[in-house]
Design a protein around this motif. Structure first.
Motif, PDB file in Angstrom:
ATOM      1  N   PRO A 324       6.955   5.654 -15.848  1.00  0.00           N
ATOM      2  CA  PRO A 324       6.114   6.347 -14.864  1.00  0.00           C
ATOM      3  C   PRO A 324       5.653   5.444 -13.725  1.00  0.00           C
ATOM      4  CG  PRO A 324       4.905   5.938 -16.903  1.00  0.00           C
ATOM      5  CD  PRO A 324       6.316   5.552 -17.166  1.00  0.00           C
ATOM      6  N   ASN A 325       5.552   4.164 -13.982  1.00  0.00           N
ATOM      7  CA  ASN A 325       5.036   3.240 -12.964  1.00  0.00           C
ATOM      8  C   ASN A 325       6.120   2.265 -12.524  1.00  0.00           C
ATOM      9  OD1 ASN A 325       2.411   4.347 -13.340  1.00  0.00           O
ATOM     10  ND2 ASN A 325       2.159   3.058 -15.159  1.00  0.00           N
ATOM     11  N   ASP A 326       5.854   1.593 -11.429  1.00  0.00           N
ATOM     12  CA  ASP A 326       6.677   0.486 -10.929  1.00  0.00           C
ATOM     13  C   ASP A 326       8.037   0.902 -10.377  1.00  0.00           C
ATOM     14  OD1 ASP A 326       4.617  -1.148 -11.792  1.00  0.00           O
ATOM     15  OD2 ASP A 326       5.585  -1.536 -13.738  1.00  0.00           O
ATOM     16  N   ILE A 327       8.325   2.207 -10.334  1.00  0.00           N
ATOM     17  CA  ILE A 327       9.575   2.658  -9.695  1.00  0.00           C
ATOM     18  C   ILE A 327       9.306   2.951  -8.214  1.00  0.00           C
ATOM     19  CG2 ILE A 327      11.310   4.494  -9.644  1.00  0.00           C
ATOM     20  CD1 ILE A 327      11.043   4.726 -12.653  1.00  0.00           C
ATOM     21  N   LEU A 328       8.173   3.584  -7.953  1.00  0.00           N
ATOM     22  CA  LEU A 328       7.726   3.822  -6.572  1.00  0.00           C
ATOM     23  C   LEU A 328       6.642   2.790  -6.282  1.00  0.00           C
ATOM     24  CD1 LEU A 328       7.844   5.747  -4.071  1.00  0.00           C
ATOM     25  CD2 LEU A 328       5.960   7.016  -5.116  1.00  0.00           C
ATOM     26  N   VAL A 329       6.910   1.872  -5.357  1.00  0.00           N
ATOM     27  CA  VAL A 329       6.020   0.720  -5.189  1.00  0.00           C
ATOM     28  C   VAL A 329       5.527   0.603  -3.751  1.00  0.00           C
ATOM     29  CG1 VAL A 329       7.057  -0.588  -7.073  1.00  0.00           C
ATOM     30  CG2 VAL A 329       8.013  -0.793  -4.774  1.00  0.00           C
ATOM     31  N   ASN A 330       4.403  -0.072  -3.609  1.00  0.00           N
ATOM     32  CA  ASN A 330       3.824  -0.316  -2.288  1.00  0.00           C
ATOM     33  C   ASN A 330       4.699  -1.317  -1.526  1.00  0.00           C
ATOM     34  OD1 ASN A 330       1.992  -2.072  -0.410  1.00  0.00           O
ATOM     35  ND2 ASN A 330       0.874  -0.147  -0.688  1.00  0.00           N
ATOM     36  N   LEU A 331       5.013  -0.960  -0.293  1.00  0.00           N
ATOM     37  CA  LEU A 331       5.942  -1.772   0.499  1.00  0.00           C
ATOM     38  C   LEU A 331       5.423  -3.186   0.728  1.00  0.00           C
ATOM     39  CD1 LEU A 331       8.528  -1.995   2.162  1.00  0.00           C
ATOM     40  CD2 LEU A 331       7.353  -0.879   4.062  1.00  0.00           C
ATOM     41  N   VAL A 332       4.116  -3.337   0.887  1.00  0.00           N
ATOM     42  CA  VAL A 332       3.544  -4.666   1.142  1.00  0.00           C
ATOM     43  C   VAL A 332       3.445  -5.455  -0.155  1.00  0.00           C
ATOM     44  CG1 VAL A 332       1.500  -5.908   1.941  1.00  0.00           C
ATOM     45  CG2 VAL A 332       2.291  -3.891   3.178  1.00  0.00           C
ATOM     46  N   GLU A 333       2.874  -4.825  -1.173  1.00  0.00           N
ATOM     47  CA  GLU A 333       2.622  -5.537  -2.429  1.00  0.00           C
ATOM     48  C   GLU A 333       3.919  -5.962  -3.123  1.00  0.00           C
ATOM     49  OE1 GLU A 333       0.284  -2.795  -4.624  1.00  0.00           O
ATOM     50  OE2 GLU A 333      -1.448  -2.890  -3.252  1.00  0.00           O
ATOM     51  N   ALA A 334       4.963  -5.162  -2.988  1.00  0.00           N
ATOM     52  CA  ALA A 334       6.208  -5.454  -3.718  1.00  0.00           C
ATOM     53  C   ALA A 334       7.317  -5.926  -2.783  1.00  0.00           C
ATOM     54  CB  ALA A 334       6.660  -4.204  -4.479  1.00  0.00           C
ATOM     55  N   LYS A 335       6.924  -6.426  -1.610  1.00  0.00           N
ATOM     56  CA  LYS A 335       7.949  -6.740  -0.608  1.00  0.00           C
ATOM     57  C   LYS A 335       8.955  -7.779  -1.096  1.00  0.00           C
ATOM     58  CE  LYS A 335       8.626  -7.787   4.251  1.00  0.00           C
ATOM     59  NZ  LYS A 335       8.030  -8.215   5.527  1.00  0.00           N
ATOM     60  N   ALA A 336       8.477  -8.799  -1.772  1.00  0.00           N
ATOM     61  CA  ALA A 336       9.387  -9.855  -2.246  1.00  0.00           C
ATOM     62  C   ALA A 336      10.417  -9.281  -3.215  1.00  0.00           C
ATOM     63  CB  ALA A 336       8.598 -10.971  -2.926  1.00  0.00           C
ATOM     64  N   GLY A 337       9.967  -8.416  -4.105  1.00  0.00           N
ATOM     65  CA  GLY A 337      10.884  -7.802  -5.059  1.00  0.00           C
ATOM     66  C   GLY A 337      11.864  -6.861  -4.378  1.00  0.00           C
ATOM     67  N   ILE A 338      11.383  -6.099  -3.374  1.00  0.00           N
ATOM     68  CA  ILE A 338      12.267  -5.184  -2.628  1.00  0.00           C
ATOM     69  C   ILE A 338      13.339  -5.985  -1.894  1.00  0.00           C
ATOM     70  CG2 ILE A 338      12.357  -3.502  -0.750  1.00  0.00           C
ATOM     71  CD1 ILE A 338       9.414  -2.779  -1.530  1.00  0.00           C
ATOM     72  N   GLU A 339      12.932  -7.073  -1.253  1.00  0.00           N
ATOM     73  CA  GLU A 339      13.897  -7.914  -0.532  1.00  0.00           C
ATOM     74  C   GLU A 339      14.935  -8.492  -1.496  1.00  0.00           C
ATOM     75  OE1 GLU A 339      11.181  -9.479   3.229  1.00  0.00           O
ATOM     76  OE2 GLU A 339      11.279 -10.678   1.385  1.00  0.00           O
ATOM     77  N   ASN A 340      14.483  -8.918  -2.654  1.00  0.00           N
ATOM     78  CA  ASN A 340      15.387  -9.466  -3.664  1.00  0.00           C
ATOM     79  C   ASN A 340      16.383  -8.402  -4.126  1.00  0.00           C
ATOM     80  OD1 ASN A 340      16.579 -11.061  -5.588  1.00  0.00           O
ATOM     81  ND2 ASN A 340      14.783 -11.249  -6.902  1.00  0.00           N
ATOM     82  N   LEU A 341      15.874  -7.205  -4.376  1.00  0.00           N
ATOM     83  CA  LEU A 341      16.722  -6.110  -4.828  1.00  0.00           C
ATOM     84  C   LEU A 341      17.779  -5.771  -3.777  1.00  0.00           C
ATOM     85  CD1 LEU A 341      17.531  -3.720  -6.613  1.00  0.00           C
ATOM     86  CD2 LEU A 341      15.613  -2.423  -5.640  1.00  0.00           C
ATOM     87  N   LEU A 342      17.368  -5.627  -2.521  1.00  0.00           N
ATOM     88  CA  LEU A 342      18.309  -5.251  -1.469  1.00  0.00           C
ATOM     89  C   LEU A 342      19.337  -6.347  -1.223  1.00  0.00           C
ATOM     90  CD1 LEU A 342      15.818  -3.535   1.028  1.00  0.00           C
ATOM     91  CD2 LEU A 342      17.547  -2.416  -0.395  1.00  0.00           C
ATOM     92  N   THR A 343      18.927  -7.588  -1.374  1.00  0.00           N
ATOM     93  CA  THR A 343      19.857  -8.708  -1.185  1.00  0.00           C
ATOM     94  C   THR A 343      20.954  -8.685  -2.242  1.00  0.00           C
ATOM     95  OG1 THR A 343      18.076 -10.048  -0.244  1.00  0.00           O
ATOM     96  CG2 THR A 343      20.027 -11.222  -1.030  1.00  0.00           C
ATOM     97  N   ARG A 344      20.600  -8.291  -3.457  1.00  0.00           N
ATOM     98  CA  ARG A 344      21.551  -8.345  -4.579  1.00  0.00           C
ATOM     99  C   ARG A 344      22.230  -7.007  -4.874  1.00  0.00           C
ATOM    100  NH1 ARG A 344      17.480 -10.389  -8.971  1.00  0.00           N
ATOM    101  NH2 ARG A 344      19.136  -9.574 -10.341  1.00  0.00           N
ATOM    102  N   LEU A 345      21.812  -5.953  -4.187  1.00  0.00           N
ATOM    103  CA  LEU A 345      22.226  -4.599  -4.582  1.00  0.00           C
ATOM    104  C   LEU A 345      23.742  -4.441  -4.612  1.00  0.00           C
ATOM    105  CD1 LEU A 345      21.160  -1.762  -5.319  1.00  0.00           C
ATOM    106  CD2 LEU A 345      21.415  -1.168  -2.907  1.00  0.00           C
TER     107      LEU A 345
END
Length: 854
Positions: A324-345
């Motif tokens: 239920p949690n951590d799938i939809l995340v705040n763009l600022v708070e989770a930015k490092a993780g989002i960048e990591n994910l997109l880099t490796r996708l």
């Protein structure tokens, strides 16, 4: 695609190219040959080309008018009649002439502000004078409708929409009209009389008070009394809940085709580079990524972690969220993780051989994730969805193209997408579809999701990111759209004066009640058409139309954008005809033609366009000329309607409607999506492309503020464009270089006898024989002509509204036949396959009118 609220008879009477924006470009350098002198073989290399013939007076107003209001308005009640048979039309006039002047009574508005009536780029009417009775409207055969683009993009120099931020909103107690420049103040200014229903209303207490300065204010300086387009910051009573944050869920196909074409890598890289451009003014924006093949792949980004985890769900029939949690995340708070994910996708799936595409299940998962709040689902699909809910079959059949059965390919294959779209609309979820495929992808079915949720469809046939041009186009358009300011959880309503009623609606939305349109999102530069009926005789000297869009901004404010248009009334048929806005009328007829083709057959839609033209022009001839209903060697029209037959011929030759056995169903369906969503400023060049001669651009350009500027160089009004040519291959020269563009594609036509110097200066190749046809990018070379041609191409790309980045195709006169034919199909004044030339079309209209009695 068009969505009509009411089932009315097609074309029932009841029922410009945008000015270019200034862009910069390097100033011209030296060249070995004068840039305007590429001669025919055998001529001296420096011989000056013959200067163009003197331009018409209209042509002195060129397309270098980046700001609104610099166009030439047509005089009100201009009753000039022209004979269209053998009449040469100047395409520059279509590009630069404004709609007929709106001739309101002097006392209609107490404000003399130049912005007191709606600019046509926001709201325009097919008639700029409203008939006082339905009988008169029926007699004219002109359909009455509004064409709306409430959220149009702003180019440099365009005025900003004024914002009323004090939350003091004055509305009529009875009809709920917002106060505007056309109301009347009475009883010493204590009350105001509504311009729609004439009810007397109290002026709000704080209407004359400046709350910021805590002092009395001049009410007549208020924005809403001086501007026809205004935005109110809404107080709490306009909210059923707190304004939602911007939420984006990207549903991405990661099947073998999506990976191998480079779609996933390009999308991930573009999204990574655009994270800081996604609207997030108050740091509330949330984001999620769901990947689909034969399973659903979710990514969790726990707070404080930059390492994403993948969760795979294989159950497609009963979709659930694995966490239920951590799938939809705040763009600022989770930015490092989002960048990591997109880099490796892309690397996560690079070895895949999976050919499944469970797009429908991915969309259901996205809906479950955000339906409690609402937001934007951005779906990217490189193959036909073939698994789970919403699975589709390849129904492409080249044997039925061009037959009466072809329309079945333009109708949805299954009702699943419409049913799902209506569910999304109820929960304020909008869907954009980005479709990439070298094979059939069923654009007709998949575009139903954006159609009913206020989204948009984008289509990239034969996409391959290994071609830099394909990657650049997609990255530009994708980056632009996700960075656009987003309007969420919107509803739109159009109100009008007594006796006038909205009767049918066309555009991407869902009709929630008889006149309330639901738009979970409002894309920039999307257009809507609303047909109007006159129910009761109108006695007022003018009528008012007011569009109100209640929405949540990307920065968390509830706002109401209000667009007001006042038009005079008339009981004169001649005034009615002289008030026709041919561009608004063409926009409406394009919407209705697409709707007709989806409800019955393409042939019926084409016949309806022809019959409507015959009806309008025949009635005009019978009413406005001495020949009446008798046979005549002329085809007459009002001067303000003279481009209407040419625009309609462009519609009949457009890939959305054209009779052909060669147009794939996906290409036709996408063209129809464009025809029903593009604003008039984009639709006009799509119907009537722009055609320039480049090899003999005059050294001097006869324009008002830059008399000595060369085409392709920068004046104080931006890059100077050549004079547009009529759309006929008669203007092509075998030694020439020409540009043809329709807002979606640019063709650079090179004549077979082009001299080596021209080919060297433009393409950096030694001769015409070394030139290759096809999609390409021009080099920027160190010579004046190269820089001027590149400047013109850049200007053409930048000048249009919307996110579209047209491909450039190099077309050799004796090159690839299919590409050559595609480019020539934009020259709509020529005969094409079974379709007539413009003069043949005009004569056919004339004969049809002579065969009937009006």
């Amino acid at each position: 695609m068009g969505h009509a609220h009411t089932q009315s008879a097609f074309f029932s009477p009841a029922s410009a190219a945008e000015p270019a924006a200034n862009i910069g470009f390097p100033s011209s350098g030296g060249g070995s040959v004068p840039a305007n002198a590429y001669p025919q073989p055998g001529q001296p290399a420096v011989q000056q080309q013959q200067q163009p013939q003197p331009q018409q007076p209209m042509a002195q107003m060129t397309s270098q008018f980046g700001q609104m209001g610099l166009n030439t308005p047509r005089p009100a009640h201009d009753t000039r009649t022209v004979n269209l048979v053998n009449l040469p039309l100047n395409p520059l006039e279509l590009m630069t002439t404004m709609p007929p002047e709106i001739n309101l009574p002097p006392t209609a508005s107490f404000s003399q502000s130049p912005t007191r009536n709606a600019d046509p780029s926001y709201q325009r009417s097919t008639l700029n004078a409203i008939p006082t009775t339905n009988t008169l409207l029926q007699k004219s055969k002109i359909p009455l409708a509004l064409v709306l683009t409430p959220y149009r993009s702003l180019k440099p120099g365009d005025p900003e929409v004024p914002v009323v931020s004090d939350t003091v909103i004055a509305r009529c107690r009875r009809c709920r009209t917002y106060i505007n420049p056309y109301v009347t103040f009475i009883e010493g200014g204590q009350r105001w009389k509504c311009c729609m229903c004439n009810l007397s209303n109290e002026v709000p207490q704080l209407f004359d008070w400046d709350q910021e300065k805590n002092e009395a204010a001049d009410r007549y300086a208020r924005h809403e009394l001086n501007s026809s387009v205004v935005e109110f910051v809404a107080p709490t009573e306009y909210m059923v809940r707190a304004p939602q944050p911007p939420i984006y869920v990207f549903v991405m196909d990661v099947s073998y085709s999506a990976i191998s074409t480079g779609m996933v890598a390009t999308a991930a890289r573009t999204l990574l580079e655009s994270l800081d451009r996604i609207p997030n003014a108050d740091d509330r924006t949330k984001i999620s990524l769901i990947c689909v093949d034969s399973c659903l792949h979710f990514f969790t980004l726990p707070e404080g972690s930059s390492e994403p985890s993948m969760l795979v769900v294989g159950d497609l029939d009963d979709v659930f969220l694995p966490k239920p949690n951590d799938i939809l995340v705040n763009l600022v708070e989770a930015k490092a993780g989002i960048e990591n994910l997109l880099t490796r996708l892309n690397d996560m799936f690079v070895e895949t051989n999976n050919t499944g595409n469970a797009l429908g299940a991915g969309l259901q998962a996205a809906f479950k994730l955000i339906s409690h709040v609402g937001g934007k689902v951005v779906a990217l699909s490189a193959t036909l969805p073939n698994l789970g809910p919403g699975a589709l079959k390849n129904r492409e059949d080249s044997k039925i193209l061009g037959t009466t059965k072809e329309s079945t390919l333009l109708q949805a294959q299954t009702s699943w997408y419409k049913t799902f779209a209506i569910e999304c609309s109820r929960s304020q979820v909008s869907v954009d579809m980005w479709l990439f495929s070298s094979a059939y992808t069923d654009v007709a079915t998949l575009s139903g999701l954006p159609r009913y949720t206020g989204g948009q469809t984008y289509y990239y046939p034969s996409f391959n990111a290994a071609r830099s041009e394909d990657a650049l186009k997609f990255a530009h358009e994708f980056g632009t759209v996700i960075a656009d300011p987003i309007c969420l959880e919107a509803v739109m309503r159009v109100r009008a004066s007594r006796g006038v009623r909205m009767s049918a609606f066309h555009g991407n939305f869902f009709v929630r009640s008889t006149d309330l349109l639901s738009l979970p999102a409002v894309p920039m530069d999307q257009s809507y058409a609303i047909e109007i009926q006159i129910e009761d005789p109108i006695t007022a000297p003018f009528v008012v139309f007011q569009t109100a869009v209640l929405h949540t901004t990307a920065f968390g404010e509830r706002r109401i954008r209000v667009v007001t248009l006042a038009l005079p009334t008339t009981s004169s048929i001649s005034e009615l005809y002289s008030s026709v806005d041919q561009v608004a009328l063409a926009t409406l007829l394009a919407n209705k033609a697409v709707e007709r083709s989806n409800q019955s057959k393409l042939e019926d839609a084409r016949d309806a366009v022809h019959n409507k033209l015959v009806e309008i022009l025949g009635t005009y001839k019978a009413t406005m000329t001495n020949s009446g209903s008798g046979a005549s060697p002329q085809l007459v029209a009002g001067d303000n309607m003279k481009f209407l037959p040419l625009l309609m011929l462009g519609l009949l030759k457009n890939t959305g409607l054209r009779h052909s056995t060669m147009i794939p169903a996906d290409v036709r369906a996408y063209s129809q999506a464009l025809l029903t969503t593009m604003p008039s400023q984009l639709l006009v060049p799509y119907l009537h492309p722009v055609f320039y001669s480049l090899h003999n651009m005059p050294k001097e350009k006869l324009i008002i503020r830059a008399p000595n500027a060369q085409c392709g160089t920068i004046s104080d009004q931006g890059v100077v464009l050549p004079h547009p040519l009529p759309l006929t291959s008669e203007r092509l020269e075998r030694h020439g270089l020409f540009l043809i563009e329709d807002g979606q594609n640019i063709f650079l036509w090179v004549g077979r006898d082009a001299v080596n110097q021209l080919v060297l200066d433009v393409f950096d190749l030694p001769s015409y024989a070394d030139l290759r046809s096809g999609k390409g990018t021009l080099p920027v070379l160190d010579n004046a002509f190269s820089q001027r041609v590149n400047a013109i191409i850049g200007k053409v790309r930048e000048a249009r509204r919307g996110p579209y980045y047209p491909h450039l195709y190099i077309v050799k006169e004796d090159g690839d036949p299919a590409l050559r034919q595609w480019a020539l199909s934009l020259l709509i004044e020529d005969r094409m396959e079974t379709l007539p030339s413009y003069q043949q079309f005009v004569n056919k209209l004339k004969d049809s009118i002579n065969d009937k009695s009006f």
